[in-house]
Scaffold this motif. Sequence first.
Motif, PDB file in Angstrom:
ATOM      1  N   PRO A 109       0.993  -6.070   0.323  1.00 41.30           N
ATOM      2  CA  PRO A 109       0.486  -5.297   1.457  1.00 41.30           C
ATOM      3  C   PRO A 109       1.327  -5.409   2.716  1.00 41.30           C
ATOM      4  CG  PRO A 109      -0.848  -7.255   1.132  1.00 41.30           C
ATOM      5  CD  PRO A 109       0.126  -7.225  -0.002  1.00 41.30           C
ATOM      6  N   HIS A 131       6.538  -7.135   7.587  1.00 42.02           N
ATOM      7  CA  HIS A 131       6.214  -6.964   8.997  1.00 42.02           C
ATOM      8  C   HIS A 131       6.607  -8.195   9.805  1.00 42.02           C
ATOM      9  CE1 HIS A 131       3.347  -7.034  12.483  1.00 42.02           C
ATOM     10  NE2 HIS A 131       3.903  -5.851  12.628  1.00 42.02           N
ATOM     11  N   GLU A 180      -1.294   1.064  -4.432  1.00 38.80           N
ATOM     12  CA  GLU A 180      -2.368   0.636  -3.529  1.00 38.80           C
ATOM     13  C   GLU A 180      -1.839  -0.308  -2.450  1.00 38.80           C
ATOM     14  OE1 GLU A 180      -4.342   1.649  -7.474  1.00 38.80           O
ATOM     15  OE2 GLU A 180      -2.501   0.658  -6.826  1.00 38.80           O
ATOM     16  N   ASP A 231       0.206   1.803   0.073  1.00 39.26           N
ATOM     17  CA  ASP A 231      -0.720   2.527   0.950  1.00 39.26           C
ATOM     18  C   ASP A 231      -1.283   1.603   2.025  1.00 39.26           C
ATOM     19  OD1 ASP A 231      -0.334   4.824  -0.497  1.00 39.26           O
ATOM     20  OD2 ASP A 231      -2.202   4.672  -1.633  1.00 39.26           O
ATOM     21  N   ALA A 232      -1.702   0.403   1.622  1.00 39.63           N
ATOM     22  CA  ALA A 232      -2.266  -0.553   2.575  1.00 39.63           C
ATOM     23  C   ALA A 232      -1.224  -0.985   3.597  1.00 39.63           C
ATOM     24  CB  ALA A 232      -2.822  -1.772   1.831  1.00 39.63           C
ATOM     25  N   GLU A 237       1.466   0.675   4.617  1.00 40.79           N
ATOM     26  CA  GLU A 237       1.780   1.776   5.537  1.00 40.79           C
ATOM     27  C   GLU A 237       0.673   1.980   6.570  1.00 40.79           C
ATOM     28  OE1 GLU A 237       4.682   4.561   2.771  1.00 40.79           O
ATOM     29  OE2 GLU A 237       2.510   4.925   2.735  1.00 40.79           O
ATOM     30  N   GLN A 238      -0.561   1.754   6.171  1.00 40.14           N
ATOM     31  CA  GLN A 238      -1.672   1.892   7.107  1.00 40.14           C
ATOM     32  C   GLN A 238      -1.689   0.751   8.124  1.00 40.14           C
ATOM     33  OE1 GLN A 238      -5.401   2.450   5.021  1.00 40.14           O
ATOM     34  NE2 GLN A 238      -4.487   3.935   3.617  1.00 40.14           N
ATOM     35  N   GLN A 239      -1.427  -0.461   7.645  1.00 38.25           N
ATOM     36  CA  GLN A 239      -1.506  -1.636   8.508  1.00 38.25           C
ATOM     37  C   GLN A 239      -0.282  -1.778   9.410  1.00 38.25           C
ATOM     38  OE1 GLN A 239      -4.213  -3.797   8.631  1.00 38.25           O
ATOM     39  NE2 GLN A 239      -3.175  -4.667  10.408  1.00 38.25           N
ATOM     40  N   TYR A 240       0.888  -1.395   8.868  1.00 33.12           N
ATOM     41  CA  TYR A 240       2.147  -1.607   9.593  1.00 33.12           C
ATOM     42  C   TYR A 240       2.963  -0.304   9.618  1.00 33.12           C
ATOM     43  CZ  TYR A 240       0.739  -6.354   8.319  1.00 33.12           C
ATOM     44  OH  TYR A 240       0.032  -7.519   8.140  1.00 33.12           O
ATOM     45  N   PRO A 241       2.506   0.709  10.322  1.00 33.28           N
ATOM     46  CA  PRO A 241       3.137   2.036  10.262  1.00 33.28           C
ATOM     47  C   PRO A 241       4.554   2.066  10.820  1.00 33.28           C
ATOM     48  CG  PRO A 241       1.470   1.961  11.988  1.00 33.28           C
ATOM     49  CD  PRO A 241       1.313   0.706  11.199  1.00 33.28           C
TER      50      PRO A 241
END
Length: 201
Positions: free
Chosen positions: A53, A58, A75, A78-79, A81-85
């Motif tokens: 994730p 990051h 999955e 996706d997580a 990219e959402q958390q660390y755009p």
Amino acid sequence: MTVSNVSDAYGRRSAAYVELFGRIDAAAEADREAVLAWARGLTGPVIDVGCGPGQWTHFLFEHGLEIEGIDPTPEFIDAAEQQYPEVRFRIGQAEHLDVDNGSLGGVLSWYSLIHIDPLCIDTALAEFARCLRPGGSLALGFFEGPEVRAFSHAVATAYYWPLDTLSARVEACGFTITEAGKRTDPGVRAHGFITSTRNSS
């Protein structure tokens, strides 16, 4: 197990995994210090192989590295990219990094080889060597044990590696070991850590 099998197994448990391990403060302080010390000597692009994730990607991005994370599990990507755009992530795997020869300054493989059959691990190590420039650096985190042996990991079959045995395999694939160590923290399996530099020939 195949990469697809392992990816599917992680995908089914992705929500719980992200909850437990999706932030860098879930990692041991000693691990954060060791990876950061390794990263400070890098120049050029870096790939975090099996980034999950994205917490390590990051973490190193925040410390100024030009880094992207790859993982075979959609999955997790996706997580991440959402958390660390602000960080780059993509689908990928250890055996095929999809970058040019000698284009990387570093590869972080933090527990991303633990599910690979020991007979096949050289494929991933050789791919890391192909992608790293001479003098580029590889950092490995893994489960350390007295012999190469499979065990029942919570997600999929994984393997213990003796520190000296895995170090020898790394060297055979074109690297010089710069650091190798192990430790056992209370309540968890023994941890191994190897750093190495890509040979010039």
